[in-house]
Design a protein around this motif. Structure first.
Motif, PDB file in Angstrom:
ATOM      1  N   VAL A 273       0.847  -1.192   0.000  1.00 35.67           N
ATOM      2  CA  VAL A 273       0.000   0.000   0.000  1.00 35.67           C
ATOM      3  C   VAL A 273       0.885   1.247   0.000  1.00 35.67           C
ATOM      4  O   VAL A 273       1.783   1.385   0.840  1.00 35.67           O
ATOM      5  CB  VAL A 273      -0.928   0.025   1.230  1.00 35.67           C
ATOM      6  N   ALA A 274       0.653   2.117  -0.961  1.00 35.16           N
ATOM      7  CA  ALA A 274       1.367   3.391  -1.040  1.00 35.16           C
ATOM      8  C   ALA A 274       0.414   4.511  -0.648  1.00 35.16           C
ATOM      9  O   ALA A 274      -0.660   4.643  -1.236  1.00 35.16           O
ATOM     10  CB  ALA A 274       1.906   3.628  -2.452  1.00 35.16           C
ATOM     11  N   ARG A 275       0.813   5.308   0.348  1.00 35.45           N
ATOM     12  CA  ARG A 275      -0.015   6.426   0.798  1.00 35.45           C
ATOM     13  C   ARG A 275       0.687   7.740   0.509  1.00 35.45           C
ATOM     14  O   ARG A 275       1.912   7.821   0.528  1.00 35.45           O
ATOM     15  CB  ARG A 275      -0.297   6.316   2.297  1.00 35.45           C
ATOM     16  N   GLY A 276      -0.145   8.759   0.292  1.00 38.42           N
ATOM     17  CA  GLY A 276       0.407  10.086   0.087  1.00 38.42           C
ATOM     18  C   GLY A 276       1.056  10.623   1.350  1.00 38.42           C
ATOM     19  O   GLY A 276       0.651  10.304   2.472  1.00 38.42           O
ATOM     20  N   TRP A 277       2.069  11.478   1.164  1.00 42.61           N
ATOM     21  CA  TRP A 277       2.832  12.008   2.300  1.00 42.61           C
ATOM     22  C   TRP A 277       3.145  13.473   2.040  1.00 42.61           C
ATOM     23  O   TRP A 277       3.609  13.850   0.964  1.00 42.61           O
ATOM     24  CB  TRP A 277       4.117  11.208   2.465  1.00 42.61           C
ATOM     25  N   LEU A 278       2.850  14.299   3.034  1.00 39.89           N
ATOM     26  CA  LEU A 278       3.112  15.732   2.942  1.00 39.89           C
ATOM     27  C   LEU A 278       4.410  16.110   3.652  1.00 39.89           C
ATOM     28  O   LEU A 278       5.138  16.976   3.200  1.00 39.89           O
ATOM     29  CB  LEU A 278       1.933  16.498   3.546  1.00 39.89           C
ATOM     30  N   GLY A 279       4.679  15.458   4.784  1.00 40.75           N
ATOM     31  CA  GLY A 279       5.914  15.727   5.503  1.00 40.75           C
ATOM     32  C   GLY A 279       5.833  16.882   6.475  1.00 40.75           C
ATOM     33  O   GLY A 279       6.759  17.699   6.553  1.00 40.75           O
ATOM     34  N   VAL A 280       4.712  16.960   7.219  1.00 40.88           N
ATOM     35  CA  VAL A 280       4.575  18.013   8.220  1.00 40.88           C
ATOM     36  C   VAL A 280       4.077  17.392   9.520  1.00 40.88           C
ATOM     37  O   VAL A 280       3.433  16.339   9.516  1.00 40.88           O
ATOM     38  CB  VAL A 280       3.586  19.116   7.784  1.00 40.88           C
ATOM     39  N   LEU A 281       4.393  18.042  10.625  1.00 44.25           N
ATOM     40  CA  LEU A 281       3.788  17.718  11.907  1.00 44.25           C
ATOM     41  C   LEU A 281       2.756  18.793  12.206  1.00 44.25           C
ATOM     42  O   LEU A 281       3.056  19.986  12.111  1.00 44.25           O
ATOM     43  CB  LEU A 281       4.843  17.671  13.013  1.00 44.25           C
ATOM     44  N   PRO A 311       7.986  16.790   0.732  1.00 41.55           N
ATOM     45  CA  PRO A 311       7.199  17.521  -0.262  1.00 41.55           C
ATOM     46  C   PRO A 311       6.752  18.886   0.253  1.00 41.55           C
ATOM     47  O   PRO A 311       6.698  19.856  -0.522  1.00 41.55           O
ATOM     48  CB  PRO A 311       6.005  16.603  -0.497  1.00 41.55           C
ATOM     49  N   ALA A 312       6.424  18.989   1.539  1.00 42.06           N
ATOM     50  CA  ALA A 312       5.989  20.267   2.097  1.00 42.06           C
ATOM     51  C   ALA A 312       7.101  21.300   2.039  1.00 42.06           C
ATOM     52  O   ALA A 312       6.870  22.470   1.689  1.00 42.06           O
ATOM     53  CB  ALA A 312       5.529  20.067   3.539  1.00 42.06           C
ATOM     54  N   GLN A 313       8.324  20.896   2.385  1.00 40.80           N
ATOM     55  CA  GLN A 313       9.437  21.839   2.347  1.00 40.80           C
ATOM     56  C   GLN A 313       9.726  22.284   0.914  1.00 40.80           C
ATOM     57  O   GLN A 313       9.979  23.463   0.646  1.00 40.80           O
ATOM     58  CB  GLN A 313      10.685  21.197   2.955  1.00 40.80           C
ATOM     59  N   GLN A 314       9.685  21.346  -0.019  1.00 39.46           N
ATOM     60  CA  GLN A 314       9.950  21.682  -1.409  1.00 39.46           C
ATOM     61  C   GLN A 314       8.882  22.614  -1.978  1.00 39.46           C
ATOM     62  O   GLN A 314       9.160  23.420  -2.865  1.00 39.46           O
ATOM     63  CB  GLN A 314      10.044  20.404  -2.237  1.00 39.46           C
ATOM     64  N   ALA A 315       7.654  22.522  -1.449  1.00 39.26           N
ATOM     65  CA  ALA A 315       6.575  23.394  -1.932  1.00 39.26           C
ATOM     66  C   ALA A 315       6.576  24.754  -1.250  1.00 39.26           C
ATOM     67  O   ALA A 315       5.834  25.648  -1.669  1.00 39.26           O
ATOM     68  CB  ALA A 315       5.229  22.706  -1.714  1.00 39.26           C
ATOM     69  N   VAL A 346       0.393   8.935  -5.018  1.00 38.28           N
ATOM     70  CA  VAL A 346       1.764   9.447  -4.967  1.00 38.28           C
ATOM     71  C   VAL A 346       2.138  10.044  -6.314  1.00 38.28           C
ATOM     72  O   VAL A 346       1.911   9.446  -7.372  1.00 38.28           O
ATOM     73  CB  VAL A 346       2.739   8.312  -4.592  1.00 38.28           C
ATOM     74  N   GLY A 347       2.685  11.254  -6.291  1.00 35.23           N
ATOM     75  CA  GLY A 347       3.086  11.939  -7.510  1.00 35.23           C
ATOM     76  C   GLY A 347       2.069  12.945  -8.015  1.00 35.23           C
ATOM     77  O   GLY A 347       2.400  13.779  -8.863  1.00 35.23           O
ATOM     78  N   ASP A 348       0.840  12.889  -7.496  1.00 38.40           N
ATOM     79  CA  ASP A 348      -0.178  13.854  -7.899  1.00 38.40           C
ATOM     80  C   ASP A 348       0.057  15.198  -7.213  1.00 38.40           C
ATOM     81  O   ASP A 348       0.643  15.268  -6.126  1.00 38.40           O
ATOM     82  CB  ASP A 348      -1.575  13.358  -7.534  1.00 38.40           C
ATOM     83  N   ASP A 349      -0.399  16.269  -7.854  1.00 41.27           N
ATOM     84  CA  ASP A 349      -0.346  17.601  -7.246  1.00 41.27           C
ATOM     85  C   ASP A 349      -1.611  17.833  -6.436  1.00 41.27           C
ATOM     86  O   ASP A 349      -2.712  17.455  -6.847  1.00 41.27           O
ATOM     87  CB  ASP A 349      -0.217  18.689  -8.316  1.00 41.27           C
ATOM     88  N   VAL A 365       1.339  21.338  -3.990  1.00 42.08           N
ATOM     89  CA  VAL A 365       2.335  20.417  -3.457  1.00 42.08           C
ATOM     90  C   VAL A 365       2.281  19.116  -4.245  1.00 42.08           C
ATOM     91  O   VAL A 365       1.194  18.565  -4.473  1.00 42.08           O
ATOM     92  CB  VAL A 365       2.076  20.110  -1.964  1.00 42.08           C
ATOM     93  N   GLU A 366       3.451  18.621  -4.667  1.00 42.27           N
ATOM     94  CA  GLU A 366       3.517  17.299  -5.283  1.00 42.27           C
ATOM     95  C   GLU A 366       3.638  16.271  -4.164  1.00 42.27           C
ATOM     96  O   GLU A 366       4.626  16.235  -3.434  1.00 42.27           O
ATOM     97  CB  GLU A 366       4.707  17.175  -6.228  1.00 42.27           C
ATOM     98  N   ILE A 367       2.614  15.438  -4.012  1.00 41.78           N
ATOM     99  CA  ILE A 367       2.534  14.515  -2.891  1.00 41.78           C
ATOM    100  C   ILE A 367       3.560  13.397  -3.045  1.00 41.78           C
ATOM    101  O   ILE A 367       3.698  12.794  -4.113  1.00 41.78           O
ATOM    102  CB  ILE A 367       1.119  13.917  -2.777  1.00 41.78           C
ATOM    103  N   GLY A 368       4.299  13.150  -1.952  1.00 41.65           N
ATOM    104  CA  GLY A 368       5.274  12.065  -1.942  1.00 41.65           C
ATOM    105  C   GLY A 368       4.673  10.789  -1.389  1.00 41.65           C
ATOM    106  O   GLY A 368       3.477  10.703  -1.109  1.00 41.65           O
ATOM    107  N   ARG A 369       5.524   9.785  -1.204  1.00 39.74           N
ATOM    108  CA  ARG A 369       5.079   8.499  -0.665  1.00 39.74           C
ATOM    109  C   ARG A 369       5.402   8.436   0.819  1.00 39.74           C
ATOM    110  O   ARG A 369       6.521   8.725   1.238  1.00 39.74           O
ATOM    111  CB  ARG A 369       5.752   7.339  -1.385  1.00 39.74           C
ATOM    112  N   LEU A 370       4.409   8.048   1.607  1.00 45.36           N
ATOM    113  CA  LEU A 370       4.594   7.924   3.051  1.00 45.36           C
ATOM    114  C   LEU A 370       5.649   6.877   3.329  1.00 45.36           C
ATOM    115  O   LEU A 370       5.564   5.743   2.837  1.00 45.36           O
ATOM    116  CB  LEU A 370       3.271   7.532   3.717  1.00 45.36           C
ATOM    117  N   PRO A 371       6.685   7.210   4.115  1.00 42.98           N
ATOM    118  CA  PRO A 371       7.720   6.220   4.444  1.00 42.98           C
ATOM    119  C   PRO A 371       7.118   5.013   5.146  1.00 42.98           C
ATOM    120  O   PRO A 371       6.026   5.071   5.720  1.00 42.98           O
ATOM    121  CB  PRO A 371       8.665   6.995   5.375  1.00 42.98           C
TER     122      PRO A 371
END
Length: 477
Positions: A273-281, A311-315, A346-349, A365-371
């Motif tokens: 299962v691949a989930r979207g990831w933003l990378g924020v707390l 992805p959040a930092q890059q955006a 994953v990979g969608d904006d 934001v381009e959504i990454g993959r949740l680790p």
């Protein structure tokens, strides 16, 4: 001769007539009320065939020592010795017999795919699936997803397999009638009913599932079974209950079928299962925070930290931003955001509306993959000098430069947080702990000493400094 009416001779007639009329009205009202209640008999008959009972067998751990005492000898000992030499947490007397458990599930495809909860089959060495026509089939685990507590099984048989109808959970509303079929306490094909109490519930242990809350009676053995609507469609998977007694107390939770089928398709087609990831707390926006940020009412998700290389930092998202909407959907509570991000491919904006310095902005934001693991952006190994493992977090000595900048005499720096008491309390990476259980924490040694003496039967306070601001949290070791 005309018979004269004597006063009081038939005075009872009006009273009797009134009583009869009232009784008829009551019976009519009760009959109308009974007719308005839902009848589940036809729905249960149509759908029971595709609901299955799941039984598992787990072999005992050979590494555990056997108790030096027999069961009869243990029964004659005080409780303390019984627990030490024969309890589940004992170094002795690990279960000498295979451990058996039961749960529920349902068939979603004619080629034999079965959905259930991960905790029903976790650690099982053998899984048997029993249908209501008494067929028993051995099941294979195709894949599991602990984050959503889901498992996909596969069974095969020469005879056709019944299949449930899959509905939609996106349009559910509180107050709708629903019913469940499962095997509570091993009582096969038990039917319970109720209404949807709430939707989009976030539980402390699950960040990526917007649970359906119901008052349908769910007990051990119901886990993994289907939750049906009044069209006979599965709209959820019964997964958890809130209880202080170990049994049903009127609050149960189900995984929405939209999320469940997304997980199923990914496991079936991709094996994971691949989930979207933003990378924020993020944290909740309370009334005081809303006022300080210029919001008319509490809403949104406040970004407390942006993870490096995320992805959040890059955006260009920053700590202090408040996410007000995600892809046009309003964020009322901070818990609304993780499931929305997790469902994004994953990979969608994704378009975020944020509040920054009192002004609204739109950021793509381009959504990454949740680790694979929570906080997988941190170091995988335990940091040198780490401590506090039982609390589910790693800490290191507080750098002198940071202590000077914060103007504090000492403390410890949180360098990693996994699942556990610390995460549930709200402690996050880069927090500085200065007090634990009302005792000062000045360095790593004092932190270790306090942790060793923490009580395990009550909550303790934790004073942290986050972004230069002190606050108290509550943690249950």
């Amino acid at each position: 001769m005309t018979r004269q009416f004597q006063p009081g001779q038939r005075a009872w007639l009006p009273s009797v007539l009134l009583l009869l009329v009232a009784s008829l009205l009551t019976l009519t009202a009760q009959s109308a009320a009974a007719r308005s209640l839902p009848d589940f008999t036809g729905l249960v008959e149509e759908n029971s065939a595709a609901v299955v009972n799941i039984s598992t067998v787990s072999e005992p751990d050979p590494r555990r020592q056997q108790s030096p005492f027999s069961d009869r000898e243990l029964e004659q000992m005080p409780d303390f010795f019984q627990r030490f030499f024969g309890g589940p947490q004992s170094p002795y007397g690990g279960p000498s017999q295979p451990r058996r458990s039961m749960g529920s599930g349902f068939i979603v495809s004619e080629d034999g795919y079965v959905l259930t909860n991960n905790h029903v089959v976790e650690g099982a060495d053998e899984i048997m699936v029993r249908l209501n026509d008494r067929r028993e089939l051995q099941a294979e685990v195709i894949g599991t997803d602990p984050r959503s507590d889901m498992a996909v099984l596969k069974i095969e048989d020469e005879e056709p397999l019944p299949v449930v109808k899959i509905g939609e959970s996106s349009g559910l509303k509180p107050g709708q009638w629903v019913f469940a079929i499962g095997s509570p306490f091993g009582f096969d094909y038990t039917v319970t009913s109720g209404i949807i109490s709430a939707i989009g519930r976030s539980l402390p242990s699950e960040n990526y599932v917007p649970f359906i809350q119901t008052d349908v009676a769910i007990n051990p053995g119901n886990s993994g079974g289907p939750l049906f609507n009044m069209d006979g469609e599965v709209i959820g998977i019964n997964s958890q209950i809130y209880t202080r007694s170990g049994g049903f107390m009127g609050v149960s939770f189900a995984i929405p079928i939209d999320d469940a089928m997304n997980v199923f398709r990914q496991i079936r087609d991709e094996g994971s299962v691949a989930r979207g990831w933003l990378g924020v707390l993020i944290q909740e926006v309370n009334r005081d925070l809303a006022e300080s940020f210029g919001l008319s009412r509490p809403r949104g998700a406040l970004i407390a930290e942006v993870m490096p290389d995320s992805p959040a930092q890059q955006a260009g998202l920053e700590a202090g931003d408040i996410v007000l909407s995600y892809e046009g959907e309003s964020i009322e509570r901070s818990s609304d955001l993780p499931p929305m991000v997790g469902r994004t491919p994953v990979g969608d904006d994704a378009e975020l509306t944020i509040l920054r310095q009192g002004e609204r902005q739109t950021i793509d934001v381009e959504i990454g993959r949740l680790p694979e693991e929570e906080g997988a952006d941190d170091s995988r190994g335990e940091p040198s000098g780490s401590a506090g493992g039982p609390l589910g977090m790693q800490v290191e000595p507080l750098p002198d430069q940071l202590a000077s900048r914060l103007d504090i005499p000492g403390g410890v720096l949180v360098t990693g947080v996994g699942r556990g008491p610390a995460f549930q309390a709200g402690i996050r990476r880069n927090d500085v702990i200065t007090e634990l259980n009302r005792q000062l924490v000045t360095n790593l040694e004092t932190f270790r000493d306090v942790v060793k003496d923490l009580p395990d039967d009550r909550a303790v306070s934790v004073r942290i400094i986050r972004e230069g601001r002190a606050t108290y949290l509550v943690m249950r070791p």
